[in-house]
Design a protein around this motif. Structure first.
Motif, mmCIF file in Angstrom:
data_model
loop_
_atom_site.group_PDB
_atom_site.id
_atom_site.type_symbol
_atom_site.label_atom_id
_atom_site.label_comp_id
_atom_site.label_asym_id
_atom_site.label_seq_id
_atom_site.Cartn_x
_atom_site.Cartn_y
_atom_site.Cartn_z
ATOM 1 N N TRP A 7 0.970 -0.975 0.164
ATOM 2 C CA TRP A 7 -0.011 -0.103 -0.025
ATOM 3 C C TRP A 7 0.866 1.271 0.250
ATOM 4 O O TRP A 7 1.914 1.266 0.834
ATOM 5 C CB TRP A 7 -0.742 0.174 1.465
ATOM 6 C CG TRP A 7 -1.635 1.099 1.276
ATOM 7 C CD1 TRP A 7 -3.184 0.983 1.290
ATOM 8 C CD2 TRP A 7 -1.410 2.451 1.909
ATOM 9 N NE1 TRP A 7 -3.702 2.321 1.678
ATOM 10 C CE2 TRP A 7 -2.736 2.910 1.975
ATOM 11 C CE3 TRP A 7 -0.378 3.209 2.269
ATOM 12 C CZ2 TRP A 7 -2.857 4.258 2.640
ATOM 13 C CZ3 TRP A 7 -0.568 4.335 2.787
ATOM 14 C CH2 TRP A 7 -1.865 4.898 2.890
ATOM 15 N N GLN A 26 -4.174 2.759 11.656
ATOM 16 C CA GLN A 26 -5.005 2.078 11.079
ATOM 17 C C GLN A 26 -5.143 0.463 11.339
ATOM 18 O O GLN A 26 -3.973 -0.098 11.167
ATOM 19 C CB GLN A 26 -4.936 2.062 9.552
ATOM 20 C CG GLN A 26 -5.252 3.511 8.940
ATOM 21 C CD GLN A 26 -6.615 3.987 9.437
ATOM 22 O OE1 GLN A 26 -7.403 3.402 9.220
ATOM 23 N NE2 GLN A 26 -6.692 5.192 10.101
ATOM 24 N N GLU A 61 -7.299 -4.897 3.779
ATOM 25 C CA GLU A 61 -6.470 -3.933 3.353
ATOM 26 C C GLU A 61 -6.498 -2.524 3.877
ATOM 27 O O GLU A 61 -7.793 -2.231 4.617
ATOM 28 C CB GLU A 61 -6.493 -3.727 1.741
ATOM 29 C CG GLU A 61 -6.176 -4.837 1.152
ATOM 30 C CD GLU A 61 -6.103 -4.735 -0.551
ATOM 31 O OE1 GLU A 61 -5.775 -3.839 -0.886
ATOM 32 O OE2 GLU A 61 -6.680 -5.724 -1.046
ATOM 33 N N PRO A 63 -7.402 1.326 4.060
ATOM 34 C CA PRO A 63 -8.452 1.952 3.500
ATOM 35 C C PRO A 63 -7.539 3.292 2.734
ATOM 36 O O PRO A 63 -6.296 3.608 2.805
ATOM 37 C CB PRO A 63 -9.299 2.564 4.413
ATOM 38 C CG PRO A 63 -8.589 2.771 5.786
ATOM 39 C CD PRO A 63 -7.569 1.528 5.655
ATOM 40 N N GLU A 64 -8.437 3.920 2.082
ATOM 41 C CA GLU A 64 -8.023 5.229 1.299
ATOM 42 C C GLU A 64 -8.073 6.232 2.550
ATOM 43 O O GLU A 64 -9.040 6.463 3.144
ATOM 44 C CB GLU A 64 -8.954 5.508 0.270
ATOM 45 C CG GLU A 64 -8.727 4.727 -1.074
ATOM 46 C CD GLU A 64 -7.643 5.124 -1.918
ATOM 47 O OE1 GLU A 64 -7.347 6.314 -1.736
ATOM 48 O OE2 GLU A 64 -7.194 4.127 -2.520
#
Length: 85
Positions: A7, A26, A61, A63-64
């Motif tokens: 990422w 996160q 995953e 996130p944005e």
């Protein structure tokens, strides 16, 4: 099989430390086998996570981030481990 997720994001000008702090906050549930966070010039942040899972598994995953925190959408890649020769 080991799957690695990458990422990568580039922070908006002057917001690299804020993006780095956001990434560190996160959670990933369940937790990966391993998680590493990197930074680079131009306020880039990279996170690599390793999972014991099939390549096409539904792996959590990151996130944005909020659009004002980054200069472009996040880049994501998925890799599978291969045998060493």
């Amino acid at each position: 099989m080991t799957v690695a997720l990458m990422w990568e994001a580039r922070a908006a000008m002057g917001r690299g430390e804020e993006l780095l702090a956001w990434v560190r906050d996160q959670p990933l549930v369940p937790e990966p086998l391993r998680r590493e966070t990197f930074r680079a010039p131009e306020d880039r942040v990279l996170v690599i996570t390793w999972w014991d899972a099939p390549y096409d598994a539904g792996i959590p995953e990151l996130p944005e981030p909020a659009s004002e925190l980054v200069t472009r959408p996040v880049h994501r890649w998925r890799f599978e481990s291969v045998a060493e020769v």
